[in-house]
Design a protein around this motif. Structure first.
Motif, short mmCIF file in Angstrom:
data_model
loop_
_atom_site.label_atom_id
_atom_site.label_comp_id
_atom_site.label_asym_id
_atom_site.label_seq_id
_atom_site.Cartn_x
_atom_site.Cartn_y
_atom_site.Cartn_z
N PHE A 67 0.91 -1.28 0.08
CA PHE A 67 -0.11 -0.05 -0.12
C PHE A 67 0.80 1.40 -0.17
N ASP A 68 0.57 2.21 -0.63
CA ASP A 68 1.45 3.56 -1.01
C ASP A 68 0.91 4.74 0.02
N LYS A 69 0.07 4.62 0.73
CA LYS A 69 -0.29 5.68 1.80
C LYS A 69 0.13 5.65 2.99
N ARG A 70 1.04 4.51 3.30
CA ARG A 70 1.49 4.38 4.79
C ARG A 70 2.86 4.88 4.75
N LYS A 71 3.19 5.12 6.16
CA LYS A 71 4.63 5.52 6.62
C LYS A 71 5.60 4.34 6.28
N SER A 72 5.17 2.98 6.54
CA SER A 72 5.77 1.95 6.55
C SER A 72 5.17 0.94 5.56
N THR A 73 5.75 0.26 4.34
CA THR A 73 5.24 -0.55 3.51
C THR A 73 4.56 -1.72 4.19
N ARG A 74 3.30 -1.84 3.67
CA ARG A 74 2.50 -3.15 4.18
C ARG A 74 2.63 -4.10 3.05
N TYR A 75 3.07 -5.30 3.44
CA TYR A 75 3.01 -6.50 2.59
C TYR A 75 1.80 -7.45 2.56
N ARG A 76 1.55 -8.01 1.62
CA ARG A 76 0.23 -9.10 1.60
C ARG A 76 1.06 -10.25 2.40
N SER A 80 4.14 -22.15 5.69
CA SER A 80 5.37 -23.17 5.66
C SER A 80 6.50 -22.82 4.53
N ALA A 81 6.06 -22.11 3.69
CA ALA A 81 6.95 -21.66 2.38
C ALA A 81 8.28 -20.69 3.00
N SER A 82 7.90 -20.05 4.04
CA SER A 82 8.91 -18.90 4.52
C SER A 82 9.93 -19.60 5.41
N ASN A 83 9.67 -20.89 6.01
CA ASN A 83 10.55 -21.67 6.94
C ASN A 83 10.98 -20.75 8.21
N ILE A 84 9.98 -19.99 8.65
CA ILE A 84 9.81 -19.33 9.92
C ILE A 84 9.26 -19.63 10.89
N PHE A 122 9.69 -11.97 14.00
CA PHE A 122 9.01 -11.12 13.22
C PHE A 122 9.79 -10.35 12.06
N GLN A 123 10.93 -9.82 12.46
CA GLN A 123 11.89 -9.15 11.37
C GLN A 123 12.20 -10.13 10.35
N ARG A 124 12.34 -11.26 10.39
CA ARG A 124 12.59 -12.26 9.37
C ARG A 124 11.41 -12.54 8.41
N TYR A 125 10.31 -12.54 9.33
CA TYR A 125 9.05 -12.67 8.40
C TYR A 125 8.73 -11.25 7.54
N VAL A 126 8.96 -10.10 8.05
CA VAL A 126 8.83 -8.98 7.33
C VAL A 126 9.80 -8.86 6.21
N ASP A 127 11.14 -9.40 6.35
CA ASP A 127 11.99 -9.71 5.27
C ASP A 127 11.67 -10.53 4.12
N TYR A 128 11.08 -11.49 4.49
CA TYR A 128 10.63 -12.68 3.62
C TYR A 128 9.43 -12.02 3.03
N LEU A 129 8.34 -11.21 3.39
CA LEU A 129 7.66 -10.54 2.56
C LEU A 129 8.04 -9.70 1.72
N ALA A 130 8.79 -8.87 2.22
CA ALA A 130 9.36 -8.03 1.35
C ALA A 130 10.23 -8.40 0.03
N TRP A 131 11.02 -9.60 0.24
CA TRP A 131 11.53 -10.58 -0.62
C TRP A 131 10.67 -11.05 -1.71
N ARG A 132 9.42 -11.72 -1.23
CA ARG A 132 8.27 -12.14 -1.92
C ARG A 132 7.85 -11.18 -2.99
N ASN A 133 7.54 -9.85 -2.11
CA ASN A 133 7.15 -9.04 -2.80
C ASN A 133 7.76 -8.56 -4.24
N GLU A 134 9.18 -8.62 -4.06
CA GLU A 134 9.96 -8.14 -5.22
C GLU A 134 10.33 -9.01 -6.18
#
Length: 112
Positions: free
Chosen positions: A2-11, A60-64, A98-110
């Motif tokens: 989402f574009d209107k947030r201070k921090s990027t939200r990942y699905r 499960s695909a995240s291995n987190i 938590f940080q690993r999961y956010v990083d995983y979601l960012a990587w998956r989004n890219e």
């Protein structure tokens, strides 16, 4: 994302357990370092401004491993017998998962 947030939200598509508020699993719809949205399949009696503990069970695909977040309810949008709840993340007691999961979601989004 989402574009209107201070921090990027990942699905996301993790399961979420909300202690003391709801029984059963719910779906973590999106996540950022500051907040998240949970979709509940039943009406939730969650009060704005209240602190809850949410256990996140990443796909499960995240291995987190599962991790917990202390969250504060910001909004609740009911629709029939289900609802979406927006939370502000107050604390992550074991922040590495938590940080690993956010990083995983960012990587998956890219990667898409």
């Amino acid at each position: 994302m989402f574009d209107k947030r201070k921090s990027t939200r990942y699905r996301a598509s993790a399961r979420a357990l909300i202690s003391g508020a709801l029984e059963g699993d719910h779906l973590l719809k999106d996540l950022s370092i500051t907040g998240c949205r949970v979709e509940c399949s039943v009406y939730a009696d969650i009060k704005p401004g209240t602190i809850y503990t949410v256990e996140i069970l990443p796909e499960s695909a995240s291995n987190i491993e599962a991790f917990e977040l202390q969250v504060e309810t910001k909004w609740l949008r009911a629709s029939g017998y289900s609802c979406d709840v927006g939370f502000y993340i107050v604390e992550s007691p074991k922040g590495k998962g938590f940080q690993r999961y956010v990083d995983y979601l960012a990587w998956r989004n890219e990667a898409v």
